[in-house]
Enzyme design. Structure first.
Site, PDB file in Angstrom:
ATOM      1  CE  LYS A  83       2.856   4.590  -0.929  1.00  0.00           C
ATOM      2  NZ  LYS A  83       3.714   4.102   0.146  1.00  0.00           N
TER       3      LYS A  83
HETATM    4  C1  E4P Z   1       1.870   2.614   2.767  1.00  0.00           C
HETATM    5  O1  E4P Z   1       2.003   2.697   1.582  1.00  0.00           O
HETATM    6  C2  E4P Z   1       2.781   3.224   3.728  1.00  0.00           C
HETATM    7  O2  E4P Z   1       4.083   3.053   3.256  1.00  0.00           O
HETATM    8  C3  E4P Z   1       2.723   2.572   5.088  1.00  0.00           C
HETATM    9  O3  E4P Z   1       1.701   1.585   5.148  1.00  0.00           O
HETATM   10  C4  E4P Z   1       2.724   3.525   6.227  1.00  0.00           C
HETATM   11  O4  E4P Z   1       2.717   2.789   7.422  1.00  0.00           O
HETATM   12  P1  E4P Z   1       3.073   3.465   8.838  1.00  0.00           P
HETATM   13  O5  E4P Z   1       1.953   4.363   9.202  1.00  0.00           O
HETATM   14  O6  E4P Z   1       3.190   2.305   9.772  1.00  0.00           O
HETATM   15  O7  E4P Z   1       4.359   4.201   8.630  1.00  0.00           O
END
Ligand code: E4P
Length: 217
Positions: A83
């Site tokens: 990521k």
């Molecule tokens: C995605 O990869 C992220 O980890 C996640 O969806 C972020 O979500 P949030 O905005 O609720 O922290």
């Protein structure tokens, strides 16, 4: 639509996986913090449970350091998706790491143009954050719609991973638009099965059944 679980909670992942609800997992530094676990150990445990892509996020900000961290994370298991944040350095790292045949999930996407350049850099997944756009009075779902249109216009193979899903309505809307994947916390995935009319209907059936005095077993 593929379901990824947005958590580093191994037990929650295992429970959902037993039900066939887990096509992959996404984590991020905040979720690792919440788990209280070592990133390598917990990610390895998740990869032992889930055969689909498991996203593990780099924390470096310079391309060459991101590449080094990405390679290290990819050693954890063959199903790691590295990521990377949607920055210019992140895109440079994306190009190199996907060129090595690794899966890359480009994260923190908040505009259609960002999604366009991520696809050009060869991203396997693009993660537009719906909830965080809604948080600032913008329309996260409109972004999913725009990216779907752009990717379809030009045949980009990057998968749209609808992220930051906070509600069951987000999930249904992303599915209707045609997001390839959604990632949501375990509690949101569990809520997808709920409906008050199901609960009320079941309560009535059970009440009437008791009045019959019958037993099935
Ligand atoms: C995605 O990869 C992220 O980890 C996640 O969806 C972020 O979500 P949030 O905005 O609720 O922290």
């Amino acid at each position: 639509m593929k379901f990824f679980v947005d958590t580093a909670d191994v037990q929650a992942i295992a429970e959902l996986n037993d039900l066939g609800m887990v096509d992959g997992v996404t984590t991020n530094p905040s979720l690792i913090l919440k788990s209280g676990r070592d990133i390598v150990e917990v990610t390895k445990e998740i990869c032992d449970i889930v055969s689909g892509p498991v996203s593990a996020e780099v924390v470096a900000t310079k391309a060459e350091d991101m590449i080094a961290e990405g390679r290290r994370l990819a050693e954890i298991a063959p199903n790691i998706a590295i990521k990377l944040p949607l920055t210019w350095d992140g895109l440079k790292a994306c190009k190199v790491l996907t060129g090595e045949g690794r899966m890359v999930n480009v994260t923190l996407c908040f505009s259609a143009n960002q999604a366009l350049v991520a696809a050009k850099a060869g991203a396997s997944f693009i993660s537009p954050f719906i909830g965080r756009l809604d948080d600032i009075n913008l329309d996260g779902m409109e972004l999913i719609r725009d990216i779907r249109q752009i990717y379809d216009n030009y045949g980009f193979e990057t998968e749209i991973l609808a992220a930051s899903i906070r509600t069951v309505n987000h999930a249904a809307q992303a599915a209707l638009i045609g997001a390839d994947v959604m990632t949501a916390p375990p509690e949101v995935i569990r809520k997808l099965a709920s409906h008050p009319l199901t609960d009320a209907g079941l309560a009535q059936f059970l009440k009437d059944w008791e009045k019959t005095g019958q037993k099935i077993l």
